[in-house]
Enzyme design. Structure first.
Site, PDB file in Angstrom:
ATOM      1  CB  SER A  29     -13.603  33.744   1.461  1.00  0.00           C
ATOM      2  OG  SER A  29     -14.255  34.187   0.205  1.00  0.00           O
ATOM      3  CG  HIS A  54     -11.428  33.011  -3.255  1.00  0.00           C
ATOM      4  ND1 HIS A  54     -12.040  31.556  -3.533  1.00  0.00           N
ATOM      5  CD2 HIS A  54     -12.140  33.795  -2.316  1.00  0.00           C
ATOM      6  CE1 HIS A  54     -12.778  31.683  -2.407  1.00  0.00           C
ATOM      7  NE2 HIS A  54     -13.144  33.079  -1.898  1.00  0.00           N
ATOM      8  CD  GLU A  94     -10.896  29.037  -4.794  1.00  0.00           C
ATOM      9  OE1 GLU A  94     -10.879  27.846  -5.025  1.00  0.00           O
ATOM     10  OE2 GLU A  94     -11.476  29.680  -5.043  1.00  0.00           O
TER      11      GLU A  94
END
Lengths: 298, 298
Positions: free
Chosen positions: B138, B180, B207
């Site tokens: 992330s 994401h 993800e």
């Protein structure tokens, strides 16, 4: 005394991504009214895809009247038998008189099952060939394809069997149309479809946006959003062997995001031109490209 | 008696799209542990991007131990002064001993502002150059780019000024990393960025998926989702003149959706190979490509 030259007939589709503005500037629907002949337009609304067909037909008749076209006939087909009528006063007869045909949103599979291969379907093709503009929004947009998306999942990642193709109205043989494109995140399903059928282009139309297609080839973008084109003709893919729901390999697809003012050649899959002009200016420009001699004739 | 050949050092990045599985098969984190040397790994976790740094560090130390690597040091930097320490026991010294460095999720702008251009940042580069694997999820993925996405909007349609670039850690100079990717619908912002900077590739990681990058060039996909690549080097765009928030023209970008098992050359922006093998099988194959002689050395 020389003979008048035959007017050139241009075939016109107006493929709308849904949720087009009706109360404000109504750029997209204004374009439809103009293409259909403005004050001289004779409109047919086909609301059969909608679960609220009467209301949908009334809304569009009102908007068209506000935009200058006050002759709108509703052709609400609810059975294939009705769609196959050929008597005076039938739906096909009304379409044969129209300069503009508008298919509302709703369920494209219902609409295709009601009119596909019927007299109404053939009347729409006749209208298209003689220069009437054929417009559709949402479900009414999807049905224009030969290979119609009847259902599918949302998301960006192309996944195996994430959508279904059925037979559409076949006004656009080589392009798979999708709608509500950005708003419902349909990138993945469109990519998965062209990965599986690389001879076809994928076209995703955003809400309040239209792809105006002239002679089956030249696409002009109108409205607030974009039109997305996916070209997988040179892509490498595992669509022939990936497991259900697995992310698909789609490597080397060429994509185009086209805002208002873009023109694009669907045959060569290349950008023709782009102008930063205000949509209204662009509409006037498009009108110059459809001089009076090429207006729809019945 | 012949001299032993020098082991070849491969530089390794593991760029994770967030929300990687920690409780189950943990395919992505298992790969990280393996690349860092398995039981012999010396891990550093940098949790500074997270608002819950202590908890994040503890979670990863536990997972790495479960996967066979029980020596994890936390380097929780909370000021640039701390990041610039060079005394024994400082963060940079721990990184200098590591075979694997892991940056957690959180806020990449916070992390970049804390460690960019500091001794900790330089220690991460030193670790990378000597063959330690640098992983991030992330926010920890985004920061690997030279040009780092610090914030942006969701959506499919590329729009003008829909995202911001700031200076990242520069482990990957020519690729803008997004994470994401499918789950937060970041296609539009990534396309708008490569439209504005066509010399850079855009890479979006889903993800529970990772882009393993060897020697800054060869990308291998690991995990459940896909890695998306956008190449706008030959695209036509109006990114230099479009109005704020307007849909951008991006015509002719080449895109790649790569599932697990794909390898891709980031320098030529072309697919190298693809296997339909089970992820575990694929991992074993990748390990064969990193024989013992090329394991990280400190």
């Amino acid at each position: 005394m020389s003979a008048q030259p035959e007017p050139t007939i241009h075939r016109s589709l107006l493929i709308i991504g849904g949720a087009e503005d009706k109360m404000g500037r109504a750029t997209v629907l204004r374009r439809f009214v103009r293409l259909a002949g403005g004050e001289r337009a004779r409109m047919v609304v086909i609301p059969s895809a909608s679960a609220f067909a009467d209301e949908a037909a009334e809304v569009y008749a009102d908007v068209f009247a506000r935009l200058g076209a006050d002759r709108t006939v509703t052709v609400d087909i609810q059975s294939r038998a009705e769609a196959d009528r050929t008597d005076a006063g039938c739906g096909a007869a009304a379409i044969d008189e129209a300069t503009g045909v508008f298919m509302t949103g709703g369920n494209q599979l219902k609409l295709a099952q009601l009119i596909g291969g019927t007299e109404v379907g053939r009347a729409i093709h006749r209208a298209y060939e003689r220069g009437a503009v054929i417009a559709g929004t949402s479900a009414g947009a999807s049905i224009m394809s030969r290979f119609m998306i009847s259902m599918g999942d949302e998301g960006i990642t192309p996944r195996q069997r994430s959508s279904q193709l059925t037979a559409g109205l076949d006004l656009l043989p080589d392009v798979i149309v999708d709608q509500h494109f950005a708003q419902r995140t349909r990138y993945g399903r469109l990519l998965s479809l062209v990965a599986g059928s690389p001879a076809l282009l994928g076209m995703g139309v955003d809400e309040d946006t239209a792809a105006e297609i002239t002679d089956g080839r030249v696409l002009t973008v109108i409205g607030d959003g974009g039109v997305f084109i996916a070209d997988a003709r040179r892509a490498v893919t595992d669509a022939y062997e990936a497991a259900e729901d697995a992310p698909l390999l789609v490597s080397g697809a060429v994509v185009h995001t086209l805002p208002a003012g873009s023109t694009f050649d669907l045959q060569t899959a290349t950008l023709m031109s782009f102008s930063e002009m205000h949509p209204d200016v662009d509409m006037r420009r498009s009108e110059r490209e459809h001089p009076d001699g090429s207006a729809p004739v019945v």
